[in-house]
Motif scaffolding. Structure first.
Motif, PDB file in Angstrom:
ATOM      1  N   ASP A 120       0.813  -1.216   0.000  1.00  0.00           N
ATOM      2  CA  ASP A 120       0.000   0.000   0.000  1.00  0.00           C
ATOM      3  C   ASP A 120       0.849   1.270   0.000  1.00  0.00           C
ATOM      4  OD1 ASP A 120      -1.436  -2.292   0.933  1.00  0.00           O
ATOM      5  OD2 ASP A 120      -3.064  -0.965   1.532  1.00  0.00           O
ATOM      6  N   PHE A 121       1.921   1.264   0.810  1.00  0.00           N
ATOM      7  CA  PHE A 121       2.727   2.484   0.909  1.00  0.00           C
ATOM      8  C   PHE A 121       3.446   2.788  -0.406  1.00  0.00           C
ATOM      9  CE2 PHE A 121       6.658   4.792   2.014  1.00  0.00           C
ATOM     10  CZ  PHE A 121       6.083   5.926   2.567  1.00  0.00           C
ATOM     11  N   MET A 122       4.005   1.767  -1.054  1.00  0.00           N
ATOM     12  CA  MET A 122       4.669   1.999  -2.335  1.00  0.00           C
ATOM     13  C   MET A 122       3.669   2.480  -3.385  1.00  0.00           C
ATOM     14  SD  MET A 122       7.845   1.764  -2.162  1.00  0.00           S
ATOM     15  CE  MET A 122       8.074   1.931  -3.932  1.00  0.00           C
ATOM     16  N   ALA A 123       2.467   1.919  -3.352  1.00  0.00           N
ATOM     17  CA  ALA A 123       1.422   2.384  -4.263  1.00  0.00           C
ATOM     18  C   ALA A 123       1.077   3.830  -3.977  1.00  0.00           C
ATOM     19  CB  ALA A 123       0.182   1.501  -4.134  1.00  0.00           C
ATOM     20  N   CYS A 124       1.078   4.191  -2.690  1.00  0.00           N
ATOM     21  CA  CYS A 124       0.810   5.578  -2.282  1.00  0.00           C
ATOM     22  C   CYS A 124       1.862   6.523  -2.850  1.00  0.00           C
ATOM     23  CB  CYS A 124       0.770   5.646  -0.760  1.00  0.00           C
ATOM     24  SG  CYS A 124       0.793   7.304  -0.073  1.00  0.00           S
ATOM     25  N   VAL A 125       3.141   6.147  -2.732  1.00  0.00           N
ATOM     26  CA  VAL A 125       4.228   7.010  -3.189  1.00  0.00           C
ATOM     27  C   VAL A 125       4.226   7.141  -4.713  1.00  0.00           C
ATOM     28  CG1 VAL A 125       6.734   7.248  -3.325  1.00  0.00           C
ATOM     29  CG2 VAL A 125       5.676   6.504  -1.195  1.00  0.00           C
ATOM     30  N   ILE A 126       4.153   6.007  -5.421  1.00  0.00           N
ATOM     31  CA  ILE A 126       4.195   6.037  -6.886  1.00  0.00           C
ATOM     32  C   ILE A 126       2.960   6.738  -7.446  1.00  0.00           C
ATOM     33  CG2 ILE A 126       4.240   4.631  -8.978  1.00  0.00           C
ATOM     34  CD1 ILE A 126       5.746   2.501  -7.365  1.00  0.00           C
ATOM     35  N   GLY A 127       1.795   6.415  -6.882  1.00  0.00           N
ATOM     36  CA  GLY A 127       0.565   7.041  -7.349  1.00  0.00           C
ATOM     37  C   GLY A 127       0.575   8.549  -7.135  1.00  0.00           C
ATOM     38  N   ALA A 128       1.030   8.988  -5.955  1.00  0.00           N
ATOM     39  CA  ALA A 128       1.086  10.424  -5.661  1.00  0.00           C
ATOM     40  C   ALA A 128       2.050  11.133  -6.597  1.00  0.00           C
ATOM     41  CB  ALA A 128       1.500  10.639  -4.207  1.00  0.00           C
ATOM     42  N   GLY A 129       3.179  10.479  -6.902  1.00  0.00           N
ATOM     43  CA  GLY A 129       4.134  11.079  -7.834  1.00  0.00           C
ATOM     44  C   GLY A 129       3.526  11.283  -9.209  1.00  0.00           C
ATOM     45  N   LEU A 130       2.793  10.287  -9.694  1.00  0.00           N
ATOM     46  CA  LEU A 130       2.143  10.401 -11.004  1.00  0.00           C
ATOM     47  C   LEU A 130       1.055  11.468 -10.984  1.00  0.00           C
ATOM     48  CD1 LEU A 130       1.849   6.647 -12.060  1.00  0.00           C
ATOM     49  CD2 LEU A 130       3.119   8.427 -13.261  1.00  0.00           C
ATOM     50  N   LEU A 131       0.296  11.524  -9.899  1.00  0.00           N
ATOM     51  CA  LEU A 131      -0.759  12.532  -9.790  1.00  0.00           C
ATOM     52  C   LEU A 131      -0.166  13.941  -9.785  1.00  0.00           C
ATOM     53  CD1 LEU A 131      -2.563  10.084  -9.206  1.00  0.00           C
ATOM     54  CD2 LEU A 131      -3.528  11.325  -7.267  1.00  0.00           C
ATOM     55  N   GLY A 132       0.866  14.145  -8.980  1.00  0.00           N
ATOM     56  CA  GLY A 132       1.488  15.463  -8.919  1.00  0.00           C
ATOM     57  C   GLY A 132       2.141  15.860 -10.218  1.00  0.00           C
ATOM     58  N   PHE A 133       2.814  14.903 -10.860  1.00  0.00           N
ATOM     59  CA  PHE A 133       3.459  15.182 -12.143  1.00  0.00           C
ATOM     60  C   PHE A 133       2.421  15.559 -13.203  1.00  0.00           C
ATOM     61  CE2 PHE A 133       5.043  13.589 -16.288  1.00  0.00           C
ATOM     62  CZ  PHE A 133       6.161  14.391 -16.414  1.00  0.00           C
ATOM     63  N   GLY A 134       1.323  14.820 -13.249  1.00  0.00           N
ATOM     64  CA  GLY A 134       0.278  15.109 -14.229  1.00  0.00           C
ATOM     65  C   GLY A 134      -0.361  16.465 -14.014  1.00  0.00           C
ATOM     66  N   ILE A 135      -0.698  16.780 -12.754  1.00  0.00           N
ATOM     67  CA  ILE A 135      -1.318  18.075 -12.461  1.00  0.00           C
ATOM     68  C   ILE A 135      -0.338  19.212 -12.732  1.00  0.00           C
ATOM     69  CG2 ILE A 135      -2.283  19.521 -10.639  1.00  0.00           C
ATOM     70  CD1 ILE A 135      -3.459  17.084  -9.379  1.00  0.00           C
ATOM     71  N   GLY A 136       0.937  18.997 -12.398  1.00  0.00           N
ATOM     72  CA  GLY A 136       1.941  20.027 -12.653  1.00  0.00           C
ATOM     73  C   GLY A 136       2.029  20.388 -14.125  1.00  0.00           C
ATOM     74  N   ILE A 137       2.014  19.389 -14.992  1.00  0.00           N
ATOM     75  CA  ILE A 137       2.055  19.635 -16.437  1.00  0.00           C
ATOM     76  C   ILE A 137       0.811  20.400 -16.877  1.00  0.00           C
ATOM     77  CG2 ILE A 137       1.985  18.521 -18.705  1.00  0.00           C
ATOM     78  CD1 ILE A 137       3.728  16.324 -17.592  1.00  0.00           C
ATOM     79  N   VAL A 138      -0.326  20.018 -16.339  1.00  0.00           N
ATOM     80  CA  VAL A 138      -1.581  20.717 -16.681  1.00  0.00           C
ATOM     81  C   VAL A 138      -1.511  22.176 -16.262  1.00  0.00           C
ATOM     82  CG1 VAL A 138      -4.054  20.832 -16.217  1.00  0.00           C
ATOM     83  CG2 VAL A 138      -2.978  18.616 -16.605  1.00  0.00           C
TER      84      VAL A 138
END
Length: 298
Positions: A120-138
Motif C-alpha cells: 500500500d505504501f509503495m502504491a501511495c508514493v508512486i501514485g502520488a508522484g504520477l498525480l502530482g506530475f500530471g497536475i503540474g504539467i496541466v
C-alpha cells in the motif's frame, strides 16, 4: 497578421497536447495505484474515490457531475479561456479514467494490485508522484483538472500563493473527513502522504517550467547581440554603461532576463555574433512583469 495567428494557434495546440499528456499520467496514477489499494486524497477526485469505495459508483461518473457544478463558478471568475481548457480537461480526464479502468480490470471486474498485496505504501508514493506530475504539467499549460484546482486558481489569480500549497489547504478537510466514513486512521495517514508528495511534485514541475535566468553579456558587438536577442528570441534587452578596471576602457553590458528554456538559444546567438564575448549566467528567484509572471500584491 497571419503569422501572429499561426503562432497563437501553435501555442494553443501545444498547450492542449501537454494537458492531454498530463491528464493521462494523472488518470493512470489513480487507476493503477490509488483505486486498487483503496487510497484516497483531497480534491474532487478524492471525494469521488470515497464514493467509489462506499457505493461502487465508478469514479469518472461522480467526477464529471461534481465538476459540472464547479464549472459554473469558474466560468464567471476565471474567464472563458480558462474555462474552455478546464472543460476540455474534465472531459478528457473522464474519458481516461474510464479507459484505463476498462483496460486494466480483470475478468471479475476488479482492478489488479500491480505491486502485489501489502504494498500500500509503495502504491501511495508512486501514485502520488504520477498525480502530482500530471497536475503540474496541466498547470504549466494554463489548464486545470477541476475540483479544488479551480479554487486554487481563483485564489492564485489575486494572491501570490503557490498552487501546490493552496491545493493542500483545500484538501486537508476532505482527507480528514475520510475517517468519519471508514473509521480507519490508516486511510487518513495515507491520504496525507499522497497530499504531501503531490504538493512537492506540483511545485517542482511548475517552478521548473517557470524558472528564469539573467545574462550579463560583455562584447564589442553589443548592438548586434541586443538586436538579435530582441528580434529572434523576443526578449527585452537593457544596455548598461560600464568601464573595464584593467583596460580603463568604456564598455556596454547587455542585460537580459529570459526563461531558462531560452538559455541555449541565447548562447548560440551570442557565439554566432561574437565568439569572444564574455557571458555570465545566473538563476533568479523570481521575475515579475511583462513577459513573465504577473505581480500579485495589494
Amino acid at each position: 497578421m497571419e503569422i501572429s495567428l499561426l503562432r497563437k494557434l501553435g501555442r494553443e495546440s501545444k498547450d492542449y497536447l501537454a494537458i492531454t499528456f498530463g491528464l493521462m499520467c494523472y488518470a493512470f496514477g489513480w487507476v493503477a495505484f490509488m483505486l486498487p489499494y483503496q487510497i484516497t486524497t483531497g480534491g474532487a477526485t478524492g471525494i469521488c474515490a470515497i464514493i467509489y469505495y462506499v457505493t461502487g459508483i465508478e469514479i469518472q461518473i461522480s467526477y464529471f457531475i461534481i465538476n459540472a457544478i464547479l464549472m459554473g463558478f469558474a466560468l464567471k471568475i476565471l474567464g472563458p479561456k480558462f474555462s474552455v481548457k478546464t472543460i476540455f480537461a474534465i472531459v478528457v480526464l473522464t474519458f481516461f479514467l474510464w479507459l484505463f479502468q476498462r483496460l486494466m480490470e480483470g475478468d471479475d471486474g476488479k482492478l489488479p494490485l500491480l505491486l502485489g498485496p501489502g504494498q500500500d505504501f509503495m502504491a501511495c508514493v508512486i501514485g502520488a508522484g504520477l498525480l502530482g506530475f500530471g497536475i503540474g504539467i496541466v498547470f504549466c499549460n494554463n489548464g486545470s483538472t477541476g475540483g479544488t484546482d479551480i479554487i486554487a486558481w481563483i485564489i492564485n489569480k489575486y494572491k501570490d500563493v503557490t498552487l501546490g500549497r493552496m491545493i493542500m489547504y483545500c484538501d486537508i478537510v476532505i482527507i480528514s473527513s475520510c475517517y468519519f466514513i471508514f473509521h480507519d486512521w490508516r486511510r487518513v495517514l495515507f491520504g496525507f502522504c499522497v497530499l504531501f508528495i503531490m504538493s512537492i511534485v506540483i511545485d517542482y514541475v511548475v517552478n521548473s517550467a517557470r524558472q528564469s535566468v539573467q545574462f550579463l553579456i560583455f562584447s564589442r558587438k553589443h548592438d548586434e547581440i541586443a538586436e538579435g536577442i530582441s528580434t529572434q528570441i523576443n526578449r527585452g534587452v537593457t544596455l548598461l554603461d560600464g568601464k573595464g578596471w584593467y583596460s580603463k576602457q568604456d564598455i556596454k553590458v547587455v542585460v537580459v532576463l529570459a526563461k531558462k528554456s531560452q538559455s541555449l538559444d541565447i548562447f548560440r546567438l551570442v557565439k554566432d555574433i561574437d565568439p569572444n564575448a564574455f557571458i555570465s549566467q545566473s538563476n533568479v528567484v523570481g521575475v515579475y512583469g511583462e513577459g513573465f509572471d504577473p505581480l500579485k500584491v495589494k
